[in-house]
Design an enzyme around this catalytic site. Structure first.
Site, PDB file in Angstrom:
ATOM      1  N   ARG A   1       0.831  -1.212   0.000  1.00 14.17           N
ATOM      2  CA  ARG A   1       0.000   0.000   0.000  1.00 14.17           C
ATOM      3  C   ARG A   1       0.860   1.254   0.000  1.00 14.17           C
ATOM      4  O   ARG A   1       0.467   2.290  -0.516  1.00 14.17           O
ATOM      5  CB  ARG A   1      -0.901   0.020   1.235  1.00 14.17           C
TER       6      ARG A   1
ATOM      7  N   VAL B   1      -9.043  -1.936  -4.943  1.00 15.80           N
ATOM      8  CA  VAL B   1      -8.165  -3.043  -4.553  1.00 15.80           C
ATOM      9  C   VAL B   1      -7.398  -2.751  -3.272  1.00 15.80           C
ATOM     10  O   VAL B   1      -7.289  -1.609  -2.840  1.00 15.80           O
ATOM     11  CB  VAL B   1      -7.170  -3.382  -5.693  1.00 15.80           C
ATOM     12  N   GLU B   2      -6.839  -3.811  -2.688  1.00 11.04           N
ATOM     13  CA  GLU B   2      -6.057  -3.778  -1.446  1.00 11.04           C
ATOM     14  C   GLU B   2      -6.767  -2.992  -0.348  1.00 11.04           C
ATOM     15  O   GLU B   2      -6.194  -2.135   0.316  1.00 11.04           O
ATOM     16  CB  GLU B   2      -4.650  -3.222  -1.713  1.00 11.04           C
ATOM     17  N   GLY B   3      -8.039  -3.297  -0.164  1.00 13.45           N
ATOM     18  CA  GLY B   3      -8.863  -2.612   0.817  1.00 13.45           C
ATOM     19  C   GLY B   3      -9.633  -1.488   0.158  1.00 13.45           C
ATOM     20  O   GLY B   3      -9.076  -0.443  -0.161  1.00 13.45           O
TER      21      GLY B   3
END
Length: 811
Positions: free
Chosen positions: A379, A501-503
């Site tokens: 992130r 994406v990614e949370g």
């Protein structure tokens, strides 16, 4: 006299609170002031004796540590354990993952700006810069995004081979395994540059270097696993993917339905091998359609107790070659006209040996903690970098287009309405790039910034969405017609991908940034929770006592500091810099104290219920986020050498951030469930009302003007993006048209003047240029210059069109 003593008592209280005095400082003050007040009140001798006795007991109880713990702290600890909200195992592992960095300074209420300024400057090594100037430049030159997204729905084979051969998949892998071993800043710079040319290529490059097999192997792999796979990954001989998200779990890791059963089976012709029989169904897995190596997250069970007494062993990670029997890959999703390879993977009764578990059997059940550690790094780099790459393209193209394109004989970029959009494009990009650089620096400083990475991911992708929306508005019809010369449309279509994406961003903002930060980054809350869960009674009592009374001093200090700073506008706060940033450091210190106080009030009043007050948590997260973003802006300005020419961008970014902080605080106060404490928050944080304003129209004009002309500021703002110096390329033509427009404006003025005087009769611009040349009003060279200028402007302004059959064939 009584009034004097009261004033002295209040002053002493404020000073003790302001400077976060120890408990002994408070007790000493009480020992002095209480008798003075009692004597001055002229009470009876009997009452005075009782006050002295009560005072002695009070000082004894709170001044003797073991007595304070027995009579006070242990009682509070029992209450604390009853009201402490339940934390699931996955939540606990997320809290334990990562490290506290600059977010801890902000939560402290008095950030040490000298620490920020002492951090290393962001930058690249010679080797990294050479790679950016050569291999990355070559890769970008090979990319035709229209061909990739419209015709092929994939990168060309030669691009795939170039990416593999030049080590793009091995940027994070050490050189001993054949990787590039780049810093996080270099990794970020590569993704930024590639993403400014093609989102598809940017994703393809970033995913193997983000959350995936390479990172997990480096941190947790056994020596055998590292030797087996890392060199092949670095050389592009293996294409990795990581499968986490499934149809029925999404962001809820605890609900993962994918499972493995410990059993014996046949593997590579060998019978009775101890291993795992897996079943899974995953989706949204980038590179899965072409992956040769699949990382997998699943829940592991041991019903026959082959490994011990436990049946449920927890989330575990494995690395599986995709040619293993039962593994299905190859099908593709089609995410918003992006051509990066993304798709589902399914496994049915897939048997793997135990040595496929990443890190070996000692890592069984540690999968979620491993993922959280790696996710914070991904992130921090990948998604902020890709968002910034797109934003830099929007800055460069919108500024040039706004200057070249004219309406009513005036560049459209000089219309105030367009200026407003240009200012947001430039200002937001400045903030995004600052956050990208500072967060990547955290990784290079060996941090695993879980809260900071969530802030960077959320705000870079969200501001990236604002930037591309504004850029589309500036371009108008040019932006909405698809084709080879449209450099914005695919970015506009693909923006929600990074946000998802990614949370997903809604989850990140409403649950993660403050929800995780309030516990992880607060100087005392995590210590109190750890003490509450400690089974060692003596140690728990000691730790809780220290944390609890430290927390009280911390809260009182922030309340007093917030109030006094608000009354003075923070003008008496010492900060280590002068103009033009001096006031910004003071104001951020003021708001950091207010944030720390508001966070404590929210946690104390709402307790475990704060977890369900997602909108309130989101607004507190907005305060924390903008404190961080403003810190990053100040860091960027210092790292760049405090260039005076950049000051409009600095001021726009800081004024916008401070106004957002004020707005978020106001939202917290207006919607705080307990109105009494809402009033307390308003009195402490805004005793004189709200005075922050968003950037003025004049400030926006200054920022927009910097984007409308070539210069050092425009170059710094878009540094690191790819620009093809070819007039046949859409962006290259735009750059050439901007320079040509500025160079030809005096000649255009001559033509316009002569036309008004009646010397030029031609109605068509090209014919008018020829006529002016033939009449000797301009030279032949100047005529050629004007003709080239016309052709460049025409290429920039025109939009793509197609034969109907072409659209049918590719629809």
């Amino acid at each position: 006299m009584a009034m004097t003593i009261t004033v002295i008592a209040v002053a002493v209280f404020l000073l003790l609170a302001f400077f976060r005095s120890s408990i002994w400082g408070w007790l000493f003050a009480i020992l002095v002031l209480v008798p003075m007040i009692a004597i001055e009140s002229r009470i009876s001798d009997g009452a005075l004796k009782n006050i002295y006795l009560a005072l002695a007991v009070f000082v004894l109880v709170f001044g003797v540590p073991w007595l304070r713990r027995k009579l006070v702290s242990d009682f509070i600890l029992k209450l604390f354990r009853k009201i402490l909200p339940q934390v699931s195992q996955t939540e606990q592992e997320a809290l334990d993952a990562g490290t506290v960095w600059w977010d801890g300074e902000l939560f402290s209420g008095r950030p040490r700006w000298s620490k920020l300024l002492a951090m290393p400057k962001t930058g690249l090594s010679e080797r990294e810069q050479a790679f950016l100037d050569n291999e990355v430049e070559q890769l970008c030159a090979m990319l035709d995004d229209w061909d990739i997204t419209h015709t092929r729905q994939d990168l060309p084979p030669e691009v795939w081979q170039f990416i593999k051969d030049k080590g793009f998949f091995g940027m994070i892998i050490p050189r001993q395994y054949g990787g590039l071993e780049f810093s996080a800043q270099a990794h970020s710079a590569v993704v930024t540059k590639v993403s400014s040319r093609s989102g598809t290529a940017g994703v393809t490059v970033m995913v193997p270097n983000s959350l995936g097999p390479a990172d997990l192997l480096l941190k947790y792999g056994t020596p055998e696993q590292k030797d087996r796979y890392l060199k092949r990954l670095a050389q592009g001989l293996e294409v990795p993917c990581f499968a986490l998200t499934g149809p029925f779990a999404g962001s809820d890791a605890g609900a993962i339905p994918d499972y493995g059963i410990v059993c014996h089976g046949e593997f590579n012709g060998e019978q009775n091998v101890l291993g795992i029989r897996l079943n899974w169904e995953k989706r949204y897995i980038t590179l899965a359609p072409v992956a040769t190596l699949l990382g997998l997250a699943f829940k592991l069970y041991d019903p026959d107790h082959l490994l011990g007494a436990e049946k449920s062993l927890g989330i575990t990670l494995a690395l599986i070659p995709t040619d293993t029997p039962g593994v299905e890959v190859g099908r593709r999703h089609f995410p918003l006209n992006s051509a990066f390879l993304n798709g589902p993977t399914v496994g049915k009764d897939v048997f793997i040996p135990m040595d496929y578990i990443i890190g070996g059997m000692s890592r069984i059940g540690q999968g979620w903690r491993m993922l959280m550690d790696c996710l914070s790094v991904g992130r921090s780099i990948s998604l902020p970098a890709s968002a910034v790459g797109g934003a830099k393209l929007a800055v460069r193209s919108s500024g040039a287009y706004g200057r070249v394109r004219k309406q009513f004989h005036m560049p459209v970029g000089k219309f105030e309405g367009v200026e407003e959009a240009l200012a947001r494009i430039g200002g937001n990009t400045y903030v995004m790039d600052a956050a990208r650089r500072m967060t990547a620096l955290a990784v290079d400083l060996h941090e695993k910034p879980s809260v900071v990475s969530a802030i960077a991911k959320y705000h870079c992708t969200e501001r990236g969405r604002m930037v591309i929306n504004d850029a589309m508005d500036v371009h108008g019809g040019k932006g909405i017609c698809m084709g080879p010369d449209n450099y914005l449309a695919r970015m506009y279509q693909q923006t929600p991908i990074g946000i998802t994406v990614e949370g997903a961003n809604i989850l990140t903002r409403s649950l993660m940034i403050f929800g995780q930060g309030a516990i992880r980054s607060h100087p005392y809350v995590l210590k109190e929770m750890q003490a509450a869960h400690d089974q060692n009674a003596e140690r728990a009592s000691l730790d809780f006592d220290q944390a609890f009374f430290g927390h009280i001093s911390f809260s009182l200090s922030n309340a007093v500091r917030s109030f006094l700073y608000a009354l003075s506008g923070g003008r008496l706060i010492y900060v280590p810099t002068g103009a033009p940033t001096h006031r910004y450091y003071q104001l951020l210190t003021r708001y950091a104290a207010s944030f720390a106080f508001a966070a404590d009030i929210a946690m104390a009043v709402l307790g475990g219920g704060l977890k369900r007050k997602e909108k309130l948590s989101a607004r507190l997260g907005d305060v924390l986020s903008n404190l961080y973003l403003c810190s990053a802006v100040l860091k960027k300005f210092e790292d760049d050498g405090r260039p005076q020419a950049d000051e409009p961008l600095l001021h726009w970014a800081m004024e916008d951030g401070l106004y957002r902080i004020q707005t978020a605080f106001d939202g917290v106060i207006q919607n705080f469930p307990n109105r009494l404490f809402a009033l307390l928050l308003r009195v402490v944080i805004f005793p004189l009302g709200q005075c922050r304003k968003p950037p003025s129209d004049e400030r926006g004009h200054q920022v927009a003007a910097l984007m409308l002309k070539p210069g050092e500021v425009r170059d710094r703002l878009t540094a690191g993006m790819y620009i093809k110096r070819d007039e046949q390329d859409a962006v290259g033509a735009l750059e050439a048209a901007l320079a040509s427009t500025l160079a030809c404006e005096p000649l255009q003025a001559v033509l316009e003047k002569e036309a008004k005087a009646g010397k030029l009769k031609a109605m068509d611009e090209m014919a008018r240029i020829v006529e002016a040349r033939d009449l000797g009003l301009i030279t032949a060279e100047e005529a050629l210059q004007l003709e080239r200028d016309y052709m460049l402007r025409r290429k920039v302004i025109m939009v793509d069109d197609f034969d109907a059959r072409q659209l049918q064939a590719n629809g």
